[in-house]
Enzyme design. Structure first.
Site, PDB file in Angstrom:
ATOM      1  N   LYS A  22       0.934  -1.235   0.037  1.00 18.25           N
ATOM      2  CA  LYS A  22       0.109   0.037   0.059  1.00 18.25           C
ATOM      3  C   LYS A  22       0.768   1.224   0.052  1.00 18.25           C
ATOM      4  CE  LYS A  22      -1.855   1.634   4.008  1.00 18.25           C
ATOM      5  NZ  LYS A  22      -1.538   3.027   4.247  1.00 18.25           N
ATOM      6  N   ASN A  23       1.895   1.306   0.810  1.00 24.02           N
ATOM      7  CA  ASN A  23       2.562   2.283   1.054  1.00 24.02           C
ATOM      8  C   ASN A  23       3.420   2.812  -0.005  1.00 24.02           C
ATOM      9  OD1 ASN A  23       1.012   2.764   3.377  1.00 24.02           O
ATOM     10  ND2 ASN A  23       2.540   2.257   4.500  1.00 24.02           N
ATOM     11  N   ARG A  92      -4.343   9.904   4.056  1.00 22.60           N
ATOM     12  CA  ARG A  92      -3.263  10.735   4.514  1.00 22.60           C
ATOM     13  C   ARG A  92      -2.301  10.954   3.063  1.00 22.60           C
ATOM     14  NH1 ARG A  92      -0.411  14.258   7.870  1.00 22.60           N
ATOM     15  NH2 ARG A  92       1.931  13.737   7.536  1.00 22.60           N
ATOM     16  N   CYS A 116      -5.672   7.657   9.008  1.00 19.48           N
ATOM     17  CA  CYS A 116      -5.913   7.058  10.483  1.00 19.48           C
ATOM     18  C   CYS A 116      -5.668   8.099  11.344  1.00 19.48           C
ATOM     19  CB  CYS A 116      -4.702   5.963  10.449  1.00 19.48           C
ATOM     20  SG  CYS A 116      -5.337   4.690   9.844  1.00 19.48           S
ATOM     21  N   ARG A 121      -0.976  14.808  12.557  1.00 20.56           N
ATOM     22  CA  ARG A 121      -0.032  14.397  11.538  1.00 20.56           C
ATOM     23  C   ARG A 121      -0.045  15.708  10.644  1.00 20.56           C
ATOM     24  NH1 ARG A 121      -2.019   8.736   9.396  1.00 20.56           N
ATOM     25  NH2 ARG A 121      -0.002   8.923   8.417  1.00 20.56           N
ATOM     26  N   PRO A 122       0.869  16.704  11.013  1.00 20.98           N
ATOM     27  CA  PRO A 122       0.961  17.738  10.156  1.00 20.98           C
ATOM     28  C   PRO A 122       1.716  17.751   8.915  1.00 20.98           C
ATOM     29  CG  PRO A 122       2.757  17.550  11.968  1.00 20.98           C
ATOM     30  CD  PRO A 122       1.844  16.582  12.072  1.00 20.98           C
ATOM     31  N   ILE A 123       1.493  18.666   8.039  1.00 22.16           N
ATOM     32  CA  ILE A 123       2.312  18.419   6.830  1.00 22.16           C
ATOM     33  C   ILE A 123       3.335  19.446   6.378  1.00 22.16           C
ATOM     34  CG2 ILE A 123       0.875  16.935   5.505  1.00 22.16           C
ATOM     35  CD1 ILE A 123      -0.219  19.445   3.924  1.00 22.16           C
ATOM     36  N   ASP A 124       3.770  20.143   7.733  1.00 19.24           N
ATOM     37  CA  ASP A 124       4.478  21.461   7.496  1.00 19.24           C
ATOM     38  C   ASP A 124       5.905  21.076   6.878  1.00 19.24           C
ATOM     39  OD1 ASP A 124       4.759  19.720  10.034  1.00 19.24           O
ATOM     40  OD2 ASP A 124       6.520  21.008  10.882  1.00 19.24           O
ATOM     41  N   LEU A 125       6.555  20.003   6.992  1.00 15.74           N
ATOM     42  CA  LEU A 125       7.715  19.434   6.421  1.00 15.74           C
ATOM     43  C   LEU A 125       7.526  19.516   4.673  1.00 15.74           C
ATOM     44  CD1 LEU A 125       9.082  16.814   9.010  1.00 15.74           C
ATOM     45  CD2 LEU A 125       9.576  19.208   8.658  1.00 15.74           C
ATOM     46  N   ASP A 305       4.152   1.003  12.312  1.00 15.33           N
ATOM     47  CA  ASP A 305       3.205   0.306  11.640  1.00 15.33           C
ATOM     48  C   ASP A 305       3.183  -1.164  12.202  1.00 15.33           C
ATOM     49  OD1 ASP A 305       2.524   2.467  10.373  1.00 15.33           O
ATOM     50  OD2 ASP A 305       3.193   1.731   8.341  1.00 15.33           O
ATOM     51  N   ARG A 397      -8.553  -0.546   4.112  1.00 16.42           N
ATOM     52  CA  ARG A 397      -7.564   0.590   3.711  1.00 16.42           C
ATOM     53  C   ARG A 397      -6.358  -0.098   3.032  1.00 16.42           C
ATOM     54  NH1 ARG A 397      -7.274   6.037   7.063  1.00 16.42           N
ATOM     55  NH2 ARG A 397      -5.961   5.973   5.200  1.00 16.42           N
TER      56      ARG A 397
HETATM   57  C1  EPZ Z   1       4.021   6.919   6.389  1.00 17.29           C
HETATM   58  O1  EPZ Z   1       3.175   8.085   6.827  1.00 17.29           O
HETATM   59  C2  EPZ Z   1       2.943   5.715   6.451  1.00 17.29           C
HETATM   60  N1  EPZ Z   1       1.870   5.997   5.366  1.00 17.29           N
HETATM   61  C3  EPZ Z   1       2.544   5.446   7.653  1.00 17.29           C
HETATM   62  O2  EPZ Z   1       1.913   4.157   7.480  1.00 17.29           O
HETATM   63  C4  EPZ Z   1       3.651   5.132   8.882  1.00 17.29           C
HETATM   64  O3  EPZ Z   1       3.076   4.758   9.929  1.00 17.29           O
HETATM   65  C5  EPZ Z   1       4.710   6.291   8.609  1.00 17.29           C
HETATM   66  O4  EPZ Z   1       4.902   6.653   7.440  1.00 17.29           O
HETATM   67  C6  EPZ Z   1       5.801   6.341   9.574  1.00 17.29           C
HETATM   68  O5  EPZ Z   1       6.615   5.230   9.206  1.00 17.29           O
HETATM   69  C7  EPZ Z   1       2.263   6.090   4.019  1.00 17.29           C
HETATM   70  O6  EPZ Z   1       3.383   5.886   3.533  1.00 17.29           O
HETATM   71  C8  EPZ Z   1       1.111   6.178   3.053  1.00 17.29           C
HETATM   72  P1  EPZ Z   1       5.844  10.551   8.253  1.00 17.29           P
HETATM   73  P2  EPZ Z   1       3.867   9.327   6.739  1.00 17.29           P
HETATM   74  O7  EPZ Z   1       5.729  11.721   7.515  1.00 17.29           O
HETATM   75  O8  EPZ Z   1       4.214   9.638   5.580  1.00 17.29           O
HETATM   76  C9  EPZ Z   1       5.607  13.901  11.677  1.00 17.29           C
HETATM   77  C10 EPZ Z   1       0.175   2.622   7.832  1.00 17.29           C
HETATM   78  O9  EPZ Z   1      -0.446   2.126   8.792  1.00 17.29           O
HETATM   79  N2  EPZ Z   1       5.653  14.984  10.936  1.00 17.29           N
HETATM   80  O10 EPZ Z   1       7.261   9.760   8.101  1.00 17.29           O
HETATM   81  O11 EPZ Z   1       2.401  10.389   7.101  1.00 17.29           O
HETATM   82  C11 EPZ Z   1       4.661  13.023  11.691  1.00 17.29           C
HETATM   83  O12 EPZ Z   1       3.558  13.688  12.614  1.00 17.29           O
HETATM   84  C12 EPZ Z   1       0.512   4.125   7.858  1.00 17.29           C
HETATM   85  O13 EPZ Z   1       0.076   1.933   6.706  1.00 17.29           O
HETATM   86  C13 EPZ Z   1       5.537  16.167  11.069  1.00 17.29           C
HETATM   87  O14 EPZ Z   1       5.920  16.533  12.034  1.00 17.29           O
HETATM   88  O15 EPZ Z   1       4.667   9.434   7.952  1.00 17.29           O
HETATM   89  C14 EPZ Z   1       5.050  11.736  12.742  1.00 17.29           C
HETATM   90  O16 EPZ Z   1       5.292  11.919  13.922  1.00 17.29           O
HETATM   91  C15 EPZ Z   1       0.018   4.852   8.994  1.00 17.29           C
HETATM   92  N3  EPZ Z   1       5.759  17.017   9.924  1.00 17.29           N
HETATM   93  C16 EPZ Z   1       6.566  11.641  11.939  1.00 17.29           C
HETATM   94  O17 EPZ Z   1       6.836  12.818  11.344  1.00 17.29           O
HETATM   95  C17 EPZ Z   1       5.284  16.761   8.772  1.00 17.29           C
HETATM   96  O18 EPZ Z   1       5.273  17.201   7.906  1.00 17.29           O
HETATM   97  C18 EPZ Z   1       6.517  10.541  10.900  1.00 17.29           C
HETATM   98  O19 EPZ Z   1       5.731  10.783   9.898  1.00 17.29           O
HETATM   99  C19 EPZ Z   1       5.166  15.355   8.236  1.00 17.29           C
HETATM  100  C20 EPZ Z   1       5.786  14.413   9.386  1.00 17.29           C
END
Ligand code: EPZ
Length: 420
Positions: A22-23, A92, A116, A121-125, A305, A397
């Site tokens: 999926k991811n 997401r 989920c 889960r911000p997207i600031d980065l 996960d 999902r």
């Molecule tokens: C991916 O989510 C996966 N989803 C998630 O899988 C997985 O849990 C996660 O990576 C961590 O491994 C997909 O690939 C579609 P991140 P993502 O950005 O990209 C913080 C599942 O069950 N952050 O690496 O959203 C964030 O809040 C799902 O399949 C910021 O602060 O994860 C988190 O604490 C659920 N600002 C950390 O970084 C940002 O702009 C990691 O998030 C982005 C993230």
């Protein structure tokens, strides 16, 4: 509403082929926006989140059709650059379309993504990185209006190795003049898969799997036929199912190298795991032992996960295991449901302590999120009597058909549809 009925207490025996990831497939579907002609995603997993991506592509004017097990996407006719709030909220990964639409159209309107509920889960980065490449982004009434008449490659340093931000920037960088280097990039295998897909379309991306990903922009990308990697969290789910119920299973296509932190702990708990190029075999004969503390971390650390899945497998272990969830603030929502089956888990902030009990009892439980829901299945396989698992749409999902797969592994599982 769908429910899963699981009668626990049977040892597992059988084999399944692991579905595509999926991811991986979700960012790859966003990346199809960069290719000039048809992309064929072979053996594409049929998931609720894939359907949501297909709806986004169609809403932008693109074609996306199933042909047997393959998903055919042609984005040549794209004529819109805005994604509706309703579609954005479905998952997401909708955020990853931002980088691709910007690269293709020079503008994009989106709102904040759903997904989920694991805490904030911000997207600031994502947004900061896109600004670094030259995008202007302003928020108007909940809509992010993004414009970039020109994106320019440069070094972008991520504050933390976010998977989604790395992917978004890789896609935007394909449309930028010059070379982009993403520093402190996420190193997950799915990032490597995205790189492989882009390169199969004619892009020049390197470094994925390390902390520095380099993208040479502005190359013309063509379509290709691509098969995404096997899903490592689905693999983790069935390994944990075996650890929970006992028995012997074969996971065809499973890649142990993507999951070595999990398999090391399962071996410590008492499972025998062997793997080769074709898959993974796992045998579990006795009651598990508790294991050393499990701390979630970005890849190659222990995957967040798989936290709920391993916890569910250890509910009947001898001794106590400490979990520390470091990725998301609210990722223990499955614990209350596990407790209904007789589990002993104490949560304090980011730490959870699982003390093994002799027996679990089947109970009516409710999925709280995707992996938490799969963890309820893992626990139910080891519980005496029947568990009725509701809110299965969360599991849909990310799993093509978890009931089918668990039955192939010898479990007693049925899926029912009810009015409420
Ligand atoms: C991916 O989510 C996966 N989803 C998630 O899988 C997985 O849990 C996660 O990576 C961590 O491994 C997909 O690939 C579609 P991140 P993502 O950005 O990209 C913080 C599942 O069950 N952050 O690496 O959203 C964030 O809040 C799902 O399949 C910021 O602060 O994860 C988190 O604490 C659920 N600002 C950390 O970084 C940002 O702009 C990691 O998030 C982005 C993230």
């Amino acid at each position: 509403m769908s429910q899963l009925l699981i009668r626990g207490g049977r040892r597992l025996e059988g084999e399944v082929t692991i579905q595509g990831a999926k991811n991986s497939v979700l960012p790859i579907l966003a990346a199809t926006l960069l290719a000039e002609d048809q992309v064929v995603l072979e053996d594409c997993p049929r998931l609720r989140d894939v359907d949501a991506s297909v709806r986004i592509l169609r809403s932008l004017g693109c074609r996306a059709e199933w042909q047997g097990e393959d998903l055919l996407v042609n984005t040549a006719a794209l004529d819109r650059w805005a994604i509706s709030d309703v579609l954005m909220r479905e998952m997401r990964s909708s955020a990853i379309f931002l980088g691709a639409i910007l690269a293709r159209c020079g503008q994009a309107d989106i709102s904040y993504p759903g997904g989920c509920e694991l805490g904030p889960r911000p997207i600031d980065l994502h947004l900061a990185g896109l600004r670094d490449l030259g995008a202007e982004i302003r928020e108007e009434g909940g809509v992010l209006r993004c414009a970039a008449s020109r994106l320019t490659g440069r070094e972008v340093v991520l504050g933390l190795p976010s998977v989604g931000a790395t992917e978004n920037l890789m896609l935007a960088a394909c449309g930028a003049e010059g070379t982009t280097v993403i520093a402190n990039a996420a190193r997950e295998p799915e990032i490597v898969d995205l790189q492989n897909f882009l390169n199969a379309c004619g892009a020049r991306v390197s470094g994925a799997g390390s902390s520095s990903v380099t993208v040479e922009g502005k190359r013309r990308l063509h379509g290709c036929a691509y098969r995404c990697m096997p899903d490592r969290i689905v693999t983790a789910t069935y390994l944990c199912a075996l650890a929970s119920a006992g028995g012997e299973i074969r996971l065809k296509g499973g890649v142990e190298g993507h999951l070595s932190t999990l398999t090391a702990l399962l071996r410590e708990a008492g499972c025998e795991i062997t793997s080769d190029r074709a898959g993974i075999t796992c045998v579990c004969r006795d009651r598990l032992q508790a294991v050393r503390p499990v701390r979630t971390a970005p890849y190659p650390g222990f995957p967040t996960d798989a936290q709920a899945l391993l916890m569910a497998a250890l509910l009947r272990s001898r001794g106590a295991t400490v979990f520390e969830e470091n990725m998301f603030e609210n990722r223990y929502r499955h614990v209350d449901e596990l407790t209904r089956m007789g589990a002993s888990v104490r949560v304090s902030g980011r730490v959870a302590v699982v003390t093994g009990v002799e027996t679990l009892q089947g109970a009516p439980v409710r999925c709280t999120d995707l992996r938490g829901g799969a963890a309820l299945c893992v626990a139910a396989l080891a519980a005496e009597g029947e568990s009725r698992i509701s809110a299965v749409h969360h599991i849909d999902r990310g799993y093509e058909d978890i009931a089918r797969d668990l039955r192939a592994l010898g479990a007693e599982v049925t899926r029912t549809e009810t009015e409420h």
